[in-house]
Design an enzyme around this catalytic site. Structure first.
Site, PDB file in Angstrom:
ATOM      1  N   THR A   1      -9.962   2.654   6.718  1.00 26.81           N
ATOM      2  CA  THR A   1      -9.585   1.316   7.188  1.00 26.81           C
ATOM      3  C   THR A   1      -8.109   1.233   7.549  1.00 26.81           C
ATOM      4  O   THR A   1      -7.616   0.157   7.885  1.00 26.81           O
ATOM      5  CB  THR A   1      -9.897   0.259   6.122  1.00 26.81           C
ATOM      6  OG1 THR A   1      -9.207   0.599   4.910  1.00 26.81           O
ATOM      7  CG2 THR A   1     -11.381   0.185   5.835  1.00 26.81           C
TER       8      THR A   1
ATOM      9  N   ASP B   1       0.808  -1.211   0.000  1.00 29.94           N
ATOM     10  CA  ASP B   1       0.000   0.000   0.000  1.00 29.94           C
ATOM     11  C   ASP B   1       0.848   1.271   0.000  1.00 29.94           C
ATOM     12  O   ASP B   1       0.431   2.301  -0.539  1.00 29.94           O
ATOM     13  CB  ASP B   1      -0.929  -0.003   1.216  1.00 29.94           C
ATOM     14  CG  ASP B   1      -2.096  -0.975   1.053  1.00 29.94           C
ATOM     15  OD1 ASP B   1      -2.318  -1.420  -0.090  1.00 29.94           O
ATOM     16  OD2 ASP B   1      -2.758  -1.275   2.051  1.00 29.94           O
TER      17      ASP B   1
ATOM     18  N   TYR C   1      -4.956   3.892   9.396  1.00 30.33           N
ATOM     19  CA  TYR C   1      -4.646   4.418  10.732  1.00 30.33           C
ATOM     20  C   TYR C   1      -5.920   4.770  11.493  1.00 30.33           C
ATOM     21  O   TYR C   1      -6.024   4.556  12.710  1.00 30.33           O
ATOM     22  CB  TYR C   1      -3.748   5.644  10.556  1.00 30.33           C
ATOM     23  CG  TYR C   1      -3.133   6.209  11.817  1.00 30.33           C
ATOM     24  CD1 TYR C   1      -3.170   5.523  13.034  1.00 30.33           C
ATOM     25  CD2 TYR C   1      -2.477   7.433  11.783  1.00 30.33           C
ATOM     26  CE1 TYR C   1      -2.593   6.053  14.175  1.00 30.33           C
ATOM     27  CE2 TYR C   1      -1.894   7.970  12.919  1.00 30.33           C
ATOM     28  CZ  TYR C   1      -1.962   7.282  14.115  1.00 30.33           C
ATOM     29  OH  TYR C   1      -1.390   7.810  15.242  1.00 30.33           O
ATOM     30  N   ASN C   2      -6.909   5.290  10.789  1.00 28.56           N
ATOM     31  CA  ASN C   2      -8.179   5.656  11.412  1.00 28.56           C
ATOM     32  C   ASN C   2      -8.816   4.470  12.134  1.00 28.56           C
ATOM     33  O   ASN C   2      -9.297   4.599  13.265  1.00 28.56           O
ATOM     34  CB  ASN C   2      -9.128   6.195  10.341  1.00 28.56           C
ATOM     35  CG  ASN C   2     -10.519   6.463  10.869  1.00 28.56           C
ATOM     36  OD1 ASN C   2     -10.747   7.397  11.617  1.00 28.56           O
ATOM     37  ND2 ASN C   2     -11.471   5.618  10.464  1.00 28.56           N
TER      38      ASN C   2
END
Length: 255
Positions: free
Chosen positions: A155, A44, A157-158
């Site tokens: 989906t 990612d 760090y949050n």
């Protein structure tokens, strides 16, 4: 579209570089500016770099996982690549734009496809004031930090900070505190995507804070303004049945 001219980009890890070498032998390598599509090989992190690099070009990006997480990537295979590209489904993702002012008055700008994070730099907790569309909503938040996430970034760090997962096409953003101390029960807010969020450091010298927009970090910040960038977007391709919308939905049923 035939996708005759492919441009491969790869992360600086052995398995990604080896995969690129093999794929170039099979499908050729076009210069990025002349390619019909960008094929990104890595995880990612590499995909986010490609999204930043090519968002102004209008070129679609098809990622294949040669990294660790790969939430934004498709499964890796050397076979039938052009057929997979023709069948892939397109998702457009808009970034956040950030304008941060540091303690010297210097202004720093960046964009983020996942989130903009405001983080304490030392052992001292941060004290922050939160405004939405120039209206103060939280006069003082004592915490380790706070982040504003896009649906695509909800989906990442949050989620780790116990923020909500947002459907990929929802016109929403997630504002999520990181280890809030006061008010202890505040767990964040879901706000409209067109809102402007302003975060101010109340004791910037005593309690220094940094801001991070994806991979860009700026330290010793007094104030940051964040809003959706409506002029730019990244175009990402996913295999049928494995779209980003499906992945975001499926993530809500993982334990």
């Amino acid at each position: 579209m035939e996708f005759r001219r492919l441009a491969f980009v790869a992360a600086e890890v052995p398995q990604a570089r080896r995969a690129m070498t093999r794929l170039i032998k099979l499908y050729g390598q076009a210069p990025a500016e002349e390619a019909d599509i960008i094929v990104a090989l890595g995880g990612d992190g590499l995909m986010l770099q490609a999204m930043h690099r090519f968002m102004s070009s209008g070129k679609a990006i098809y990622g294949m996982n040669r990294g660790s997480v790969g939430f934004l990537m498709n499964d890796f295979s050397e076979k039938h690549l052009r057929e997979r590209l023709r069948a892939a489904e397109l998702t457009s993702v808009r970034p956040l734009k950030m304008k941060a002012t540091d303690q010297t008055g210097r202004v720093h700008k960046a964009v983020a496809f996942n989130e903009v994070s405001f983080l304490r730099q030392t052992h001292q907790t941060a004290k922050l004031r939160i405004s939405i569309d120039h209206h103060v909503r939280l006069e003082e938040l004592t915490c380790d930090g706070i982040l504003l996430a896009t649906p695509a970034g909800s989906t990442a760090y949050n989620l780790s900070a116990y923020g909500p997962i947002l459907p990929i096409n929802s016109p929403l953003l997630a504002l999520t505190p990181i280890s809030p101390f006061r008010p202890r029960r505040w767990r964040g807010a879901i706000i409209p995507h067109q809102a402007q969020v302003t975060i101010e450091s109340l004791e910037a010298e005593k309690r220094p804070v940094a801001v991070v927009a994806d991979h860009v970090e700026v330290r010793n910040i007094r104030r940051v303004e964040i809003a959706e960038d409506r002029k730019r977007s990244a175009r990402i391709l996913f295999d049928p049945g494995h779209s980003l919308a499906e992945r975001v939905l499926a993530e809500q049923f993982r334990f």
